[in-house]
Write an enzyme that holds these catalytic residues in place. Sequence first.
Site, short mmCIF file in Angstrom:
data_model
loop_
_atom_site.label_atom_id
_atom_site.label_comp_id
_atom_site.label_asym_id
_atom_site.label_seq_id
_atom_site.Cartn_x
_atom_site.Cartn_y
_atom_site.Cartn_z
N HIS A 172 -30.05 -5.18 -31.92
CA HIS A 172 -31.50 -5.34 -32.00
C HIS A 172 -31.87 -6.44 -33.00
O HIS A 172 -32.33 -6.17 -34.11
CB HIS A 172 -32.17 -4.02 -32.37
CG HIS A 172 -32.14 -3.02 -31.26
ND1 HIS A 172 -31.30 -1.94 -31.25
CD2 HIS A 172 -32.85 -2.97 -30.09
CE1 HIS A 172 -31.49 -1.24 -30.14
NE2 HIS A 172 -32.42 -1.83 -29.42
N HIS B 1 -40.97 -7.25 -28.74
CA HIS B 1 -40.88 -5.84 -28.35
C HIS B 1 -40.00 -5.01 -29.27
O HIS B 1 -40.13 -3.79 -29.31
CB HIS B 1 -40.37 -5.72 -26.91
CG HIS B 1 -38.90 -5.88 -26.78
ND1 HIS B 1 -38.27 -7.11 -26.86
CD2 HIS B 1 -37.90 -4.97 -26.60
CE1 HIS B 1 -36.97 -6.94 -26.72
NE2 HIS B 1 -36.71 -5.66 -26.57
N ASP B 2 -39.10 -5.63 -30.04
CA ASP B 2 -38.23 -4.88 -30.96
C ASP B 2 -38.34 -5.38 -32.40
O ASP B 2 -37.43 -5.17 -33.20
CB ASP B 2 -36.76 -4.98 -30.51
CG ASP B 2 -36.37 -3.90 -29.52
OD1 ASP B 2 -36.98 -2.81 -29.57
OD2 ASP B 2 -35.47 -4.13 -28.68
N ASP C 210 -35.70 -5.74 -20.75
CA ASP C 210 -35.16 -5.09 -21.95
C ASP C 210 -33.77 -4.51 -21.71
O ASP C 210 -32.95 -4.46 -22.63
CB ASP C 210 -36.12 -3.98 -22.39
CG ASP C 210 -35.77 -3.42 -23.76
OD1 ASP C 210 -35.14 -4.14 -24.57
OD2 ASP C 210 -36.12 -2.26 -24.03
#
EC number: 3.1.4.-
Length: 420
Positions: free
Chosen positions: A146, A186-187, A296
């Site tokens: 991530h 998004h992360d 994703d």
Amino acid sequence: GDARVRGQTGVVSERRGSYPFIDFRLLNNTTLSGEIGTKKKVKRLLSFQRYFHASRLLRGIVPQASLYLLDEDYLGQARHMLSKVGMWDFDIFLFDRLTNGNSLVTLLCHLFNVHGLIHHFQLDMVTLHRFFVMVQEDYHSQNPYHNAVHAADVTQAMHCYLREPKLANFLTPSDIMLGLLAAAAHDVDHPGVNQPFLIKTKHHLASLYQNVSVLENHHWRSTIGMLRESRLLAHLPKEVTQDIEQQLGSLILATDINRQNEFLIRLKSHLDNQDLRLEDAQDRHFMLQIALKCADICNPCRVWDLSKQWSERVCEEFYRQGDLEQKFELEISPLCNQQKDTVPSIQIGFMTYIVEPLFERWAQFTGNSPLSENMLNHLRRNKAKWRSLLHKQHSSSRSNDHSGQVTGSQEQTLNEEETP
């Protein structure tokens, strides 16, 4: 403001430098109960990293590792790669090396230009670049998975999906900008551990978001914080920026894997009833959510060399969480025990129960487009390779077992993986 920032930079280095990537003291809200007793203090704690970056960047101190300082040969290769950014075999790891770790910033600048978003929304290029740097730097480079390279990979995939004819013919500039921004952010500020870990360690984020989509809510709120601090959209009407912020939240929150069945059931219903109307903004937004969900988790649909790297990275992050749980005498989370949870078994389960159902429906939506067929073919081949590796592991464990018997856990895993 600067005094507060200087006082918190020590926290940044302390948190980033601890093993593995987060100071356990930050995971225990009893330790910090006095410090974060009010909402205002919570917000300050959550955004210390962004205050630090924003103050540094908005004073004009640009990070030294800039694309524009690279050797001309590297720049040339990076430009050449960008000319093929819509190809599914795009190697984001190579691109990240060619851009000296600036893959996300470089990719976003290129895509915003290619899609005409800079001109359409009258964006200031310097402000835009600074915002992208803030997003990139808010990712934790120490995370095996991530990190900003994952964000760049998801953004490149989203670009490919936005070009699918079944979707592209209906998209507005606002849709495209939202899709790319959501993919890139998004992360953001992901701590390298999952939601159950945050909940059982009583992390303040879990309390703040009441144990619901904890990480996704944090990614969204972090993104909104950076958008506002950068003033990238300050020239747009207030109702427009409010709508953008809300839609970004809806997109990012859709990436919560716990909501997978919810979206699959809704997508299946739309496809079976053939009632998707992409002229309708609501239906377009839903398909953007599905596209982001696909982007994703698209790693198993990439060519083997890239897919395998991502698989190893995500499992390494799982194992590090397991090590941390063991260190603090917590129950080791599912998939996080390196002694029991092998990379092949994790990947086969992930492909079978999460990836395949979603991408089969996505292929149905696209009318089995060339890209969808390509992705499903990669998925099947990659799954076969992981199965082969899993069987080799089981054969090896059998030969090493003096009694000649497969252990109970191995037999259970094998049976599970053979289930169609």
